[in-house]
Design a protein around this motif. Structure first.
Motif, PDB file in Angstrom:
ATOM      1  N   TYR B 103       0.849  -1.196   0.000  1.00 59.31           N
ATOM      2  CA  TYR B 103       0.000   0.000   0.000  1.00 59.31           C
ATOM      3  C   TYR B 103       0.885   1.246   0.000  1.00 59.31           C
ATOM      4  O   TYR B 103       1.808   1.350   0.810  1.00 59.31           O
ATOM      5  N   VAL B 104       0.570   2.176  -0.889  1.00 62.36           N
ATOM      6  CA  VAL B 104       1.269   3.456  -0.876  1.00 62.36           C
ATOM      7  C   VAL B 104       0.224   4.564  -0.742  1.00 62.36           C
ATOM      8  O   VAL B 104      -0.742   4.610  -1.509  1.00 62.36           O
ATOM      9  N   VAL B 105       0.419   5.404   0.255  1.00 62.30           N
ATOM     10  CA  VAL B 105      -0.504   6.518   0.474  1.00 62.30           C
ATOM     11  C   VAL B 105       0.037   7.733  -0.292  1.00 62.30           C
ATOM     12  O   VAL B 105       1.153   8.184  -0.025  1.00 62.30           O
ATOM     13  N   VAL B 106      -0.740   8.197  -1.266  1.00 66.60           N
ATOM     14  CA  VAL B 106      -0.282   9.313  -2.093  1.00 66.60           C
ATOM     15  C   VAL B 106      -1.095  10.547  -1.727  1.00 66.60           C
ATOM     16  O   VAL B 106      -2.259  10.688  -2.090  1.00 66.60           O
ATOM     17  N   VAL B 108      -1.159  14.138  -2.153  1.00 71.35           N
ATOM     18  CA  VAL B 108      -1.812  15.147  -2.997  1.00 71.35           C
ATOM     19  C   VAL B 108      -2.720  14.481  -4.035  1.00 71.35           C
ATOM     20  O   VAL B 108      -3.710  15.068  -4.474  1.00 71.35           O
ATOM     21  N   SER B 109      -2.400  13.246  -4.409  1.00 73.00           N
ATOM     22  CA  SER B 109      -3.250  12.527  -5.364  1.00 73.00           C
ATOM     23  C   SER B 109      -4.487  11.910  -4.711  1.00 73.00           C
ATOM     24  O   SER B 109      -5.263  11.224  -5.388  1.00 73.00           O
ATOM     25  N   ASN B 110      -4.652  12.129  -3.426  1.00 71.60           N
ATOM     26  CA  ASN B 110      -5.861  11.691  -2.716  1.00 71.60           C
ATOM     27  C   ASN B 110      -6.168  10.218  -2.940  1.00 71.60           C
ATOM     28  O   ASN B 110      -7.321   9.850  -3.207  1.00 71.60           O
ATOM     29  N   LYS B 111      -5.145   9.370  -2.849  1.00 71.39           N
ATOM     30  CA  LYS B 111      -5.427   7.963  -3.090  1.00 71.39           C
ATOM     31  C   LYS B 111      -4.467   7.061  -2.321  1.00 71.39           C
ATOM     32  O   LYS B 111      -3.345   7.455  -1.986  1.00 71.39           O
ATOM     33  N   VAL B 112      -4.955   5.860  -2.066  1.00 71.60           N
ATOM     34  CA  VAL B 112      -4.085   4.797  -1.574  1.00 71.60           C
ATOM     35  C   VAL B 112      -3.946   3.820  -2.725  1.00 71.60           C
ATOM     36  O   VAL B 112      -4.934   3.317  -3.255  1.00 71.60           O
ATOM     37  N   GLU B 113      -2.729   3.628  -3.140  1.00 75.56           N
ATOM     38  CA  GLU B 113      -2.445   2.767  -4.272  1.00 75.56           C
ATOM     39  C   GLU B 113      -2.170   1.368  -3.707  1.00 75.56           C
ATOM     40  O   GLU B 113      -1.358   1.216  -2.799  1.00 75.56           O
TER      41      GLU B 113
END
Lengths: 678, 378
Positions: B103-106, B108-113
């Motif tokens: 899991y990567v929390v991004v 400014v991109s408002n997403k968890v990849e």
């Protein structure tokens, strides 16, 4: 033609593109000369006319000067000053895209803050961030744009004129009446892509034999929406830019007068107001924005100028009041949305004295005083006031073939704050030397050179921005060396009627460059005097006028810029890498033609590959972009009444590109103009 | 005469045509590899490192260090997932592995990849506005986010969202305080450090405590202004960093006893970031001085058993002098190697340093921009 054919089919890489353009530019002129040689033999054209070469400002200026004015400016596809200055050599326009996007100019890679922008002779200030958004200045009321490297090539100017690395002069349309005329009116409406609605009105009248008045007003509204496309070769997505709407209003007016001793005076006011959305960076998963910005700018300025006799005087005054409000609904504080308000005031006085000691030797003493204040509703804001005193002594020797100007500028700056720490006092003494020389008997060829040492003061944001500003900052210094040549030649009764060439090589150094340095976290940057930059560049400008037929007038201009702008700050970090966003090769080509009532203009810009971060690696690579614009005009007279219709296509090939990474530029767009004047 | 005009037009035409093809075709930026010393016996397979990337530049990137093969793979996301529009995104703020997923929390991109740990191949994207950190407990992921919603002046509270790690859907969310940052879990309780960073005149001072069985806010523990990191040790204590207010209140480190949920100890020095392994907390501190206008950086080890400063550093060979801005830290639990990243000027590729248990540099390798957060693959 054959000779140049290879250029079209040569290896196509981004840097060779420009050489191609260059070859073509020269190709046109050479083949045209060949043509006209044969034409010269035609008996009907064999009348001999001697045409005097008239050296213009471009040739005589000791500092490199580029001009866009009058008809050439009107013919171009430009809405704002920013659109027009892109065609100058040695210039990068930082453009965040769209009608409302911030557009600032960076001349010879010294940084935006080293270019002063003057409007009708008085500098447009911004003590907060030192930057002037050229997108906010409509071309509707602009007669002339001049860009000087170093400084304007005259010593009879306010001390401020000596005080920056380069200067952009905007001159508003001045009322001029031929015998029998009492007033002029021009009504224009523009529309086109981005739901643009842009009516404007210019009115000029003669109040008395010696006094005239003018009033110019303009309204502009656009939804700012445009398509843009990003692709990496696998994904290929098209989006629509939103929250890019803008609504602006401008009104300016003034009086111009002449006194019996032929001295001149002027007074003008300027009021501008806008509201706009701020479309942010297009990054993964983020395509919509909600930030808003409001601006209100007012200034009043007045000037007096007496140039007859041995003693000459120039005095000017300005008061400016600026308001900006920034609203960020994405940033919810304990007491509501982020809503920052900034208020600036500026007061300026200038007095210039010139004494003509001998017919060839002038001396000048000029003094300026300026007071700037900034008020903001920020927590722990310091409320700074800056008092600036500028004094310049200058001298000029002007002989038939040699012109030498030298000046010494003294700057004293005092900052006061209401709380915390101020940057205190600063004293600087900086020189400049400019020479223009005609080495041969012929007037056609001139050499020029200048040396200038100057600095920019840290801005209020640099010094006092809450939790970032650093009051220890020193000024940021630049040194410029320029050596150039100008050549102009006119041809009688030939296809090519005139050609002029300007070539300048330069070496600039920036030291103590103010850069943001990280603190403990990304939110804790601090401003420091750390950067060092070395810039080597070459600017080439070719202007030509053609007369292919009695009824056809054609002009073509070509610019080329080579720049090696290297970061030499730290041997351990990106040492000698090209500065961000500075292309090694860039250039432009403009051609315009008039035939009877018709006019056409073609313009082309090329910006070579660049990097969007300090390291020159593939990951930071930004591809080249180039753009073709075309405009058609039709004019019709009915007695005194004149109508004009224009249609413009911008970005003809619909190329999608970013000037600043993540801020997409519009693709192909259209604009139509209808104008009536008498 | 006419022919010359034609030629001009012709040249312009040719010019246009010749320029059409002169831009390089866009292609995904390729992964780069560097060979380091292989350690086939390594217990941990490797280490994911996420680079934040400077804001607005969309330069979040993912690197992978394969311990056993001794290969450093830089910028792997784009090549594995070229179809993801604008890639990993803007400002990666956290990374973690749970089960077979990465899991990567991004931010400014408002997403968890969400990716497959083995391949880095994207499985899904979970949209959460302004998300900051992630942690896991009993099959659920918990993500902190600065704001629950934007645009409402009456809604300044941040949230913690509960996500099911099987369905990858958000199930519940709860308000915890303003601009919550890192989280730690002790027992069935989740502790989240609130910063209040959007309101410098009124920072938050609390650690919010959630009961994960009921997903209810139990209490808020008053600690200090502008909290950031929170790490649990194996003795039921939490180490919480306070960034201070950058003016009068200095940054400090606090210890919370989770049995009493009270602050039991204060260290009067700032800690920018820390990693706890067994009895040691490895930390560094970057303090900006308004007197010198410079950063002062220190590295040290705390003993979490005795809650005492050891006076030792985990860099003993002078390499600390080369690190401009330490930005991320992690400890290999098997080898006790310490990984430290250097973010340099935040707009240049960074460096990952590996120090052996004695504090000597084993290797250094170039990373993406702002190398920051780690996840070990076991």
């Amino acid at each position: 033609m054959k000779k140049y054919k290879f250029a079209f089919f040569g290896i196509c890489n981004s840097s060779s593109v420009f050489y191609t353009v260059l070859c073509i530019g020269l190709g046109i002129s050479f083949c045209a000369e060949g043509q006209s040689d044969s034409l010269k033999k035609a008996p009907e054209l064999n009348e001999v006319k001697i045409r005097e070469i008239k050296l213009g400002k471009r040739q005589l200026s000791a500092s490199p000067l580029q001009i866009l004015s009058g008809a050439a400016l009107e013919r171009m596809n430009s809405l704002s000053v920013a659109d027009a200055v892109r065609y100058f050599s040695g210039v990068q326009l930082k453009d965040y895209g769209g009608i409302g996007g911030l557009k600032t100019i960076n001349v010879r890679s010294m940084g935006t803050n080293h270019t002063a922008v003057f409007y009708d002779g008085v500098q447009l200030g911004n003590a907060q961030n030192g930057q002037v958004d050229l997108g906010k200045f409509s071309l509707d009321n602009i007669e002339e744009i001049e860009l000087y490297n170093g400084q304007k090539s005259t010593i009879f100017q306010p001390a401020k004129g000596f005080a920056s690395g380069s200067s952009l002069y905007l001159t508003a349309k001045q009322p001029e009446f031929v015998a029998g005329e009492r007033s002029h009116l021009r009504a224009t409406v523009k529309t086109g892509s981005f739901a643009l609605f842009n009516p404007s009105l210019l009115w000029q009248t003669k109040i008395s034999e010696h006094i005239s008045a003018s009033l110019s007003t303009e309204y502009k509204k656009s939804d700012g929406k445009y398509k843009f496309r990003y692709t990496n070769g696998v994904y290929d997505s098209t989006f629509v830019r939103t929250n890019a709407d803008i609504e602006t209003m401008r009104i300016e007016g003034g009086l111009n007068g002449r006194l019996p001793d032929s001295s001149q005076w002027s007074a003008k006011f300027y009021y501008y107001k806008d509201e706009q959305g701020l479309p942010g960076a297009i990054v993964g998963n983020v395509y919509n924005f909600s930030q808003r910005l409001w601006n209100r700018n007012f200034f009043f300025q007045s000037a007096y100028r007496k140039e007859s006799g041995r003693y000459n005087l120039m005095a000017s005054f300005k008061y400016a009041n600026d308001y900006a409000r920034f609203l960020d609904p994405d940033f919810v504080k304990d007491d509501g949305l982020l809503n920052n308000i900034y208020k600036q005031q500026e007061l300026y006085f200038s007095l210039v004295n010139r004494y003509r000691l001998t017919p060839f030797w002038d001396v000048v003493l000029s003094g300026d005083y300026q007071r700037n204040t900034l008020d903001a509703n920020l927590y722990r804001f310091v409320y700074p006031t800056r008092n600036t005193l500028l004094g310049a002594i200058a001298t000029q020797f002007h002989f038939d073939r040699l012109d030498v100007q030298a000046n010494l500028l003294g700057t004293y700056v005092n900052d006061r704050v209401e709380q915390y720490f101020s940057a205190g006092n600063k004293n600087e003494l900086t020189p400049a030397l400019l020479v223009s020389w005609q080495p041969f008997a012929s007037k056609e060829f001139r050499l020029r050179s200048f040396y200038k040492s100057i600095f920019r003061m840290p801005t209020f944001n640099d010094l006092y921005y809450t939790a970032i500003g650093n009051t220890f900052l020193m000024p940021e210094y630049t040194k410029q060396f320029d050596l150039g040549a100008t050549y102009i030649r006119a041809f009688e009764d030939q296809l090519l009627s005139q050609v002029s060439v300007q070539v300048d090589a330069y070496y600039n150094k920036v030291k103590d460059k103010i850069i943001a340095v990280p603190g403990a976290s990304l939110f804790r940057w601090s401003m420091q005097n750390l950067g060092k930059v070395e810039i080597k560049g070459l600017d080439v400008n070719v202007q030509s006028a053609w007369r292919p037929a009695r009824t056809v007038a054609l002009s073509a201009g070509l610019t080329y810029t080579y720049q090696q702008a290297l970061n030499v700050t730290d041997k351990a970090l990106n040492y000698k890498n090209q500065l961000i966003y500075v292309p090694v090769n860039s250039g432009s080509f403009i051609a315009g033609a008039d035939w009877k009532n018709f006019g056409v203009n073609y313009s082309y810009i090329y910006t070579g590959e660049r990097y969007n971060q300090s390291a020159n690696i593939a990951y930071n690579y930004v591809p080249a972009w180039y753009m073709h614009d075309i405009a058609f005009h039709y004019r019709q007279h009915f007695a005194r009444h004149q109508f004009k219709i224009s249609a413009e296509v911008n970005n003809l090939l619909n190329q999608y590109y970013d000037v600043i990474t993540s801020f997409p530029m519009p693709g192909r767009s259209y604009r139509f103009t209808l104008s009536y004047s008498y | 005469m006419i022919s010359s005009i034609k030629i001009n037009h012709f040249t312009i035409l040719l010019l246009s045509v010749s320029l059409l093809a002169c831009r390089k075709d866009a292609s995904p930026v390729k992964e780069e590899t560097e060979v380091l010393k292989a350690d086939p016996a390594s217990v941990a397979k490797g280490l994911y490192l996420v680079n934040e990337g400077n804001m607005n530049m969309n330069k979040a990137s993912l690197d992978y260090l394969d311990f056993r093969a001794g290969i450093y793979r830089r910028n792997i996301y784009g090549q594995v997932n070229p179809e993801v529009v604008k890639g990993l995104g803007d400002v990666a703020n956290d990374i973690a592995i749970y089960g077979s997923k990465l899991y990567v929390v991004v931010n400014v991109s408002n997403k968890v990849e969400v990716m497959d740990v083995k391949t880095g191949r994207r499985i899904s994207q979970i949209d959460i506005l302004n998300c900051r950190y992630i942690t896991f407990h009993k099959g659920k992921a918990y993500v902190s986010a600065y704001l629950g919603q934007v645009g409402d002046p009456g809604a300044p509270q941040g949230i913690v969202a509960q996500i099911d790690t099987a369905s990858l859907q958000e199930e519940k969310r709860i308000e915890v305080g303003r601009q919550p940052e890192e989280m730690a879990i002790v027992g069935d309780k989740l502790y989240v450090a609130n910063s209040g960073g959007y309101s410098p005149n009124n920072y938050e001072r609390t650690v919010a405590v959630l009961d994960l069985n009921s997903f209810q806010l139990i209490k808020k523990i008053d600690v200090a202004v502008n909290l950031h990191h929170i790490k649990a040790d194996r003795y039921g204590d939490l180490y919480v960093t306070s960034r201070g207010d950058y003016y009068d209140i200095p940054s400090k480190l606090f210890v919370i006893d989770t049995r009493t949920d009270l602050v039991k100890k204060t260290f009067d020095f700032g800690v920018s970031n820390l990693a706890i392994d067994e009895d040691n907390a490895y930390y560094y501190s970057t303090e900006f001085s308004y007197l010198s206008g410079k950063n002062t950086i220190t590295y040290g080890i705390l003993n979490v058993k005795d809650e005492a400063v050891t006076g030792r550093s985990f860099i003993t060979d002078g390499t600390d002098g080369k690190i401009m801005i330490p930005y991320g830290i992690a400890v290999n639990p098997y080898t006790k190697e310490v990984f430290v990243t250097d973010a340099k000027d935040y707009v240049s590729p960074g460096t990952l340093y590996c120090f052996d248990a004695a504090g000597r540099k084993k290797y250094a390798v170039t990373t993406g921009d702002i190398p920051a957060h780690f996840a070990f693959v076991y």
